[in-house]
Scaffold this motif. Sequence first.
Motif, mmCIF file in Angstrom:
data_model
loop_
_atom_site.group_PDB
_atom_site.id
_atom_site.type_symbol
_atom_site.label_atom_id
_atom_site.label_comp_id
_atom_site.label_asym_id
_atom_site.label_seq_id
_atom_site.Cartn_x
_atom_site.Cartn_y
_atom_site.Cartn_z
ATOM 1 N N UNK A 42 54.001 76.453 -16.813
ATOM 2 C CA UNK A 42 54.916 77.375 -17.656
ATOM 3 C C UNK A 42 54.235 78.180 -18.488
ATOM 4 N N UNK A 43 53.307 77.695 -19.499
ATOM 5 C CA UNK A 43 52.798 78.427 -20.480
ATOM 6 C C UNK A 43 51.787 79.776 -19.742
ATOM 7 N N UNK A 44 51.102 79.387 -18.651
ATOM 8 C CA UNK A 44 50.442 80.323 -17.764
ATOM 9 C C UNK A 44 51.266 81.461 -17.404
ATOM 10 N N UNK A 45 52.180 81.133 -16.729
ATOM 11 C CA UNK A 45 53.257 81.996 -16.242
ATOM 12 C C UNK A 45 53.749 83.088 -17.235
ATOM 13 N N UNK A 46 53.799 82.254 -18.730
ATOM 14 C CA UNK A 46 54.489 83.020 -19.650
ATOM 15 C C UNK A 46 53.362 83.906 -20.435
ATOM 16 N N UNK A 47 52.188 83.543 -20.234
ATOM 17 C CA UNK A 47 51.124 84.078 -21.306
ATOM 18 C C UNK A 47 50.905 85.570 -21.221
ATOM 19 N N UNK A 48 51.037 86.482 -20.134
ATOM 20 C CA UNK A 48 50.970 87.877 -20.331
ATOM 21 C C UNK A 48 51.955 88.369 -21.010
ATOM 22 N N UNK A 49 53.326 87.823 -21.243
ATOM 23 C CA UNK A 49 54.422 88.379 -21.847
ATOM 24 C C UNK A 49 54.368 87.770 -23.608
ATOM 25 N N UNK A 50 53.930 86.841 -23.579
ATOM 26 C CA UNK A 50 53.549 86.154 -24.893
ATOM 27 C C UNK A 50 52.505 87.046 -25.658
ATOM 28 N N UNK A 51 51.217 87.261 -24.711
ATOM 29 C CA UNK A 51 50.149 88.326 -25.459
ATOM 30 C C UNK A 51 50.871 89.735 -25.667
ATOM 31 N N UNK A 52 51.576 90.110 -24.984
ATOM 32 C CA UNK A 52 52.081 91.562 -24.989
ATOM 33 C C UNK A 52 52.822 91.587 -26.237
ATOM 34 N N UNK A 53 53.865 90.400 -26.353
ATOM 35 C CA UNK A 53 54.914 90.723 -27.272
ATOM 36 C C UNK A 53 54.395 90.397 -28.816
ATOM 37 N N UNK A 54 53.471 89.451 -28.829
ATOM 38 C CA UNK A 54 52.973 89.018 -30.257
ATOM 39 C C UNK A 54 51.439 89.499 -30.464
ATOM 40 N N UNK A 55 50.881 90.237 -29.385
ATOM 41 C CA UNK A 55 49.665 90.826 -29.693
ATOM 42 C C UNK A 55 48.534 89.688 -29.933
ATOM 43 N N UNK A 56 48.638 88.753 -29.078
ATOM 44 C CA UNK A 56 47.766 87.778 -29.121
ATOM 45 C C UNK A 56 46.242 88.046 -28.477
ATOM 46 N N UNK A 57 45.079 87.731 -29.046
ATOM 47 C CA UNK A 57 43.725 88.086 -28.318
ATOM 48 C C UNK A 57 43.615 86.663 -27.332
ATOM 49 N N UNK A 58 42.460 86.761 -26.584
ATOM 50 C CA UNK A 58 42.166 85.776 -25.729
ATOM 51 C C UNK A 58 41.865 84.447 -26.203
ATOM 52 N N UNK A 59 41.181 84.414 -27.280
ATOM 53 C CA UNK A 59 40.679 83.219 -27.798
ATOM 54 C C UNK A 59 41.805 82.482 -28.577
#
Length: 450
Positions: A42-59
């Motif tokens: 579930x976290x993998x499915x959600x990861x693009x949205x999380x990264x976009x909303x909170x501006x999270x870098x890959x590391x």
Amino acid sequence: MTDTLGSNPQRIIDDGPMNWRQYVVVLLMVLLNALDGFDVLSSAFASPGISKEWGVPREALGIMLSAELVGMGFGSVILGGLADKQGRKPTMLACLAIMAAGMYFAHTATGLTELSVWRFITGIGIGGMLTSTNAVTAECTSVGARSLSMAIYVIGYPLGGVIGGIVAQTWLLPNFDWRAVFLFGAVMTAAMIPLVALLVPETPAFYTATRPADAVARINRSLTAFGKATIAALPPLVADAPRPKLMEILSNPRLRPVTLLLAFGYMFHTITFYYILKWAVKIVSDYPPGYAPPLAASVLTYANIGGALGGLLLGFLMKRWDIKLPTVIMLFLALAGVTAFGIGFDSIEAWRAAAFVAMFFGNGAIVGFYAAFAKGFPAFARATGTGFVLGVGRLGAAGSPIIAGYLFKVFGDDQLLLVSFCMGLGSLVALVLFLLLPMRDGDAEMTPRG
């Protein structure tokens, strides 16, 4: 019908035909494993949205993606031991409650740290669940049906990813935000609690190993549920047989090599295995020309279809060639498949095919490991041994997203092939360790003592 000679209840199950209730239990274990698969992914499915909303870098995203895997390590060791002391069924119910709570509160998170904490808690429940369901599947099936049942059980994990991926890409992500993925998982997890409570009996092998005061009555209830002959007495205890404790699997000279080779072999393979599961969606989403999150998530769906089919194939191969040879072949091809994924592709169809192939072989090898867990550990330490192995293995699983994130940072985001090859080497190390594994039947060699 009653066996008056003090028969071993596990042998009654081992040698008898499969009853409809046994098939129901196996089906529920498959569903629970599917639930674990979806909850982890579930976290993998959600990861693009999380990264976009909170501006999270890959590391930083890699740390969040590892949170439930770290929790799974703790859960496997702590709750695996609980399953051998208190029972498989109560442990499964407790794990379901933990998982449901963790998934629910993950969908309410307002920051990456808070989300990571709830993912860690969810992972504790998943880790304990995997040790219990693995033991139940092994202990509720006949010898003739066990290899295929274990294979079908293990492919429940990628099936959960397939079903979850379809739901995520066609309904949840297009109509809601990433939080809906976690909420959906919480609802599905909670729905399994009454099914397990009503339909899954405690295993006779557990009562035989722990010997409660009313062990015969409890065993007979379970045997009756499975349509088997009841017993009048249990076989005598062996005075010098091992005790059901964690140190036994490390100090016993026959269990120690099995434990260590399985633990570290599984650990290295999970480094490779979870690279695809945790990074595929983000990699495809970012790869030129870039794909929307729902379309990128479809790659993980195809990966899990491949994993399910690869696991099923290995189940049939193990019936003919036992465990070792088919698993070793799958481990080698997993290295090749993950490396090929790193070539990079210019169409979503090619990405899907590459992920399918990588996980076909990757999950096929996972089936081999789980079959080795069920065979190598005796009943009195099956959940403990499996829990320990899975706990050590989760070090690789938890480290996988972090290692990949670090490699992308060191080599550059454009060095996908090099990163993929490095991540695939885990399966090569696992192959060497699995070749060294002694393939012995734990139940045939050891009996618990009083």
